[in-house]
Design a protein around this motif. Structure first.
Motif, mmCIF file in Angstrom:
data_model
loop_
_atom_site.group_PDB
_atom_site.id
_atom_site.type_symbol
_atom_site.label_atom_id
_atom_site.label_comp_id
_atom_site.label_asym_id
_atom_site.label_seq_id
_atom_site.Cartn_x
_atom_site.Cartn_y
_atom_site.Cartn_z
ATOM 1 N N UNK A 83 0.861 -1.180 0.000
ATOM 2 C CA UNK A 83 0.000 0.000 0.000
ATOM 3 C C UNK A 83 0.897 1.230 0.000
ATOM 4 N N UNK A 84 0.412 2.300 -0.627
ATOM 5 C CA UNK A 84 1.186 3.535 -0.682
ATOM 6 C C UNK A 84 0.409 4.629 0.027
ATOM 7 N N UNK A 85 1.083 5.289 0.961
ATOM 8 C CA UNK A 85 0.485 6.381 1.710
ATOM 9 C C UNK A 85 0.328 7.572 0.763
ATOM 10 N N UNK A 86 -0.918 8.051 0.522
ATOM 11 C CA UNK A 86 -1.112 9.149 -0.418
ATOM 12 C C UNK A 86 -0.586 10.494 0.087
ATOM 13 N N UNK A 87 -0.306 10.602 1.373
ATOM 14 C CA UNK A 87 0.219 11.842 1.939
ATOM 15 C C UNK A 87 1.727 11.927 1.755
ATOM 16 N N UNK A 88 2.429 10.811 2.076
ATOM 17 C CA UNK A 88 3.891 10.825 2.043
ATOM 18 C C UNK A 88 4.490 10.133 0.821
ATOM 19 N N UNK A 89 3.714 9.258 0.164
ATOM 20 C CA UNK A 89 4.230 8.484 -0.955
ATOM 21 C C UNK A 89 5.025 7.267 -0.514
ATOM 22 N N UNK A 90 5.113 7.027 0.802
ATOM 23 C CA UNK A 90 5.879 5.879 1.300
ATOM 24 C C UNK A 90 5.076 4.587 1.146
ATOM 25 N N UNK A 91 5.807 3.500 1.044
ATOM 26 C CA UNK A 91 5.218 2.193 0.826
ATOM 27 C C UNK A 91 5.293 1.361 2.105
ATOM 28 N N UNK A 92 4.244 0.587 2.370
ATOM 29 C CA UNK A 92 4.211 -0.340 3.503
ATOM 30 C C UNK A 92 3.597 -1.638 3.035
ATOM 31 N N UNK A 93 3.933 -2.722 3.729
ATOM 32 C CA UNK A 93 3.260 -3.983 3.431
ATOM 33 C C UNK A 93 2.042 -4.097 4.326
#
Length: 162
Positions: A83-93
């Motif tokens: 998933x990608x955080x729409x605020x920061x652009x960072x990715x997490x599983x």
């Protein structure tokens, strides 16, 4: 247990994700108060394959997805995906799960108080992932895209008012 949460609306996200705990059996394992516990989707189920192949995030910061994780006492592989955080652009599983949402409509000023306001329910596949870096009191992302895993695809008939 009913938990209330605020979500960030994303009109481009392919699926819903939020801060929660995946437990294979919430009847045997207690769920901490003020925490949403959900049931996992196995890596062998069609929803896992669909989400991973049709709607993957192609982001260099995203780690490769694997089926190596299992939940204690469950014995089946879970369905991790990115998933990608729409605020920061960072990715997490995140772990794909079966979820349950209820929401009410509004007349623009007051929520759910007259005959025109209804409660809607949905049982989507969603994902449990950390919601860090969101604005205060926001615990996840509600997807409003055309994806079959976004919230509009799961809405069904209005429920009776409470």
């Amino acid at each position: 247990m009913q938990t209330y949460a605020n979500f960030l609306i994303d009109i481009d996200a392919p699926f819903i994700w939020h801060d929660c705990i995946v437990r294979w059996n919430t009847y045997l394992d207690s769920c901490p108060s003020n925490t949403l516990c959900t049931y996992p989707v196995s890596c062998e189920e069609y929803q896992c394959t669909d989400v991973r192949t049709l709607y993957p995030y192609k982001n260099p910061s995203c780690a490769p997805e694997t089926n190596s994780s299992t939940l204690p006492g469950w014995g089946y592989c879970t369905c991790p995906f990115n998933v990608v955080n729409p605020v920061t652009g960072s990715c997490s599983q995140a772990l794909l799960n079966y979820d349950d949402f209820t929401m009410s409509t509004s007349d623009g000023r007051i929520v759910g108080v007259n005959a025109f306001n209804k409660y809607y329910g949905a049982n989507p596949n969603a994902a449990c992932a950390p919601s860090s870096s969101f604005p205060t009191n926001v615990s996840g992302v509600i997807a409003f895209s055309s994806s079959p895993y976004a919230l509009p695809a799961y809405l069904y008939q209005p429920l009776k008012k409470h």
